[in-house]
Design an enzyme around this catalytic site. Structure first.
Site, mmCIF file in Angstrom:
data_model
loop_
_atom_site.group_PDB
_atom_site.id
_atom_site.type_symbol
_atom_site.label_atom_id
_atom_site.label_comp_id
_atom_site.label_asym_id
_atom_site.label_seq_id
_atom_site.Cartn_x
_atom_site.Cartn_y
_atom_site.Cartn_z
ATOM 1 C CE LYS A 1 -3.712 -0.420 2.852
ATOM 2 N NZ LYS A 1 -4.436 -0.805 4.094
ATOM 3 C CE LYS B 1 -3.113 4.136 3.544
ATOM 4 N NZ LYS B 1 -4.316 3.932 4.394
HETATM 5 N N1 C2G Z 1 -12.524 5.931 6.726
HETATM 6 C C1 C2G Z 1 -13.683 6.683 6.811
HETATM 7 N N2 C2G Z 1 -13.599 8.027 6.929
HETATM 8 C C2 C2G Z 1 -12.388 8.644 6.974
HETATM 9 C C3 C2G Z 1 -11.214 7.871 6.893
HETATM 10 C C4 C2G Z 1 -11.298 6.501 6.773
HETATM 11 O O1 C2G Z 1 -14.800 6.134 6.773
HETATM 12 N N3 C2G Z 1 -12.341 10.000 7.101
HETATM 13 C C5 C2G Z 1 -12.662 4.476 6.576
HETATM 14 C C6 C2G Z 1 -12.071 3.956 5.262
HETATM 15 O O2 C2G Z 1 -12.997 4.116 4.199
HETATM 16 C C7 C2G Z 1 -11.819 2.495 5.611
HETATM 17 C C8 C2G Z 1 -11.465 2.553 7.108
HETATM 18 O O3 C2G Z 1 -11.947 3.828 7.595
HETATM 19 O O4 C2G Z 1 -13.021 1.745 5.455
HETATM 20 C C9 C2G Z 1 -9.978 2.459 7.350
HETATM 21 O O5 C2G Z 1 -9.361 3.479 6.608
HETATM 22 P P1 C2G Z 1 -7.791 3.287 6.223
HETATM 23 O O6 C2G Z 1 -7.026 2.963 7.442
HETATM 24 O O7 C2G Z 1 -7.390 4.453 5.374
HETATM 25 O O8 C2G Z 1 -7.887 1.964 5.342
HETATM 26 P P2 C2G Z 1 -7.323 1.732 3.865
HETATM 27 O O9 C2G Z 1 -5.920 2.188 3.796
HETATM 28 O O10 C2G Z 1 -8.320 2.278 2.931
HETATM 29 O O11 C2G Z 1 -7.252 0.130 3.826
HETATM 30 O O12 C2G Z 1 -7.943 -4.192 1.985
HETATM 31 C C10 C2G Z 1 -8.527 -2.940 2.258
HETATM 32 C C11 C2G Z 1 -7.519 -1.948 2.787
HETATM 33 O O13 C2G Z 1 -6.766 -2.511 3.835
HETATM 34 C C12 C2G Z 1 -8.231 -0.666 3.254
#
Ligand code: C2G
Length: 129
Positions: A45, A47
């Site tokens: 990712k 990240k």
């Molecule tokens: N999220 C949200 N609102 C935000 C930030 C995040 O609803 N302001 C939600 C994202 O949509 C996700 C969850 O919180 O459903 C976790 O966000 P992240 O840690 O950014 O996850 P991500 O990097 O998108 O990883 O296999 C799927 C991936 O692992 C998802």
């Protein structure tokens, strides 16, 4: 018992994450959260997390809506997770809209609206000011 699963990094845990987890739990009785490991975040990712997997796991486990935390080590584990844990519903934020429709062969797929004004990226930018 209706089981729900969601996946994410959950670094610099904030209320947008909690909003998602609260709504995810409301769709069932048991919520599983697969947290991306440090290796998965870095290798797949691109990240770099502030908190380690163990620290992020500790934080997410402390959220009242969460029943179980498991590691997310690869993109391809979702189908086996759904089968292994007998999951009824896969949930994720709508920034992923459509990306996981292939899971509809195994469980319900729900995309929930993100909390618009907050993100880990935004937090880091604001802290640099
Ligand atoms: N999220 C949200 N609102 C935000 C930030 C995040 O609803 N302001 C939600 C994202 O949509 C996700 C969850 O919180 O459903 C976790 O966000 P992240 O840690 O950014 O996850 P991500 O990097 O998108 O990883 O296999 C799927 C991936 O692992 C998802």
């Amino acid at each position: 018992m209706k089981k729900v699963i969601t996946y994410g990094t959950f670094d610099l845990l904030h209320y947008g994450h909690v909003n998602l987890l609260q709504r995810a739990k409301a769709l069932g009785d048991y919520l599983i959260v697969a947290i991306s490991t440090d290796e998965f975040n870095w290798n797949k990712k691109q990240k770099k997390c502030y908190f380690s997997y163990e620290e992020r796991k500790r934080l997410v486990e402390a959220i009242r809506y969460v029943d179980l935390v498991i590691p997310e080590e690869e993109w391809e584990q979702k189908i086996s997770d759904i089968k292994e844990f007998k999951v009824d519903t896969f949930v994720i934020g709508d920034d992923w809209e459509g990306k996981f429709d292939f899971l509809k062969d195994y469980c319900e797929v729900v995309y929930l609206p993100r909390t618009p004004e907050i993100s880990t990226t935004q937090i880091k930018k604001d802290l640099m000011k």
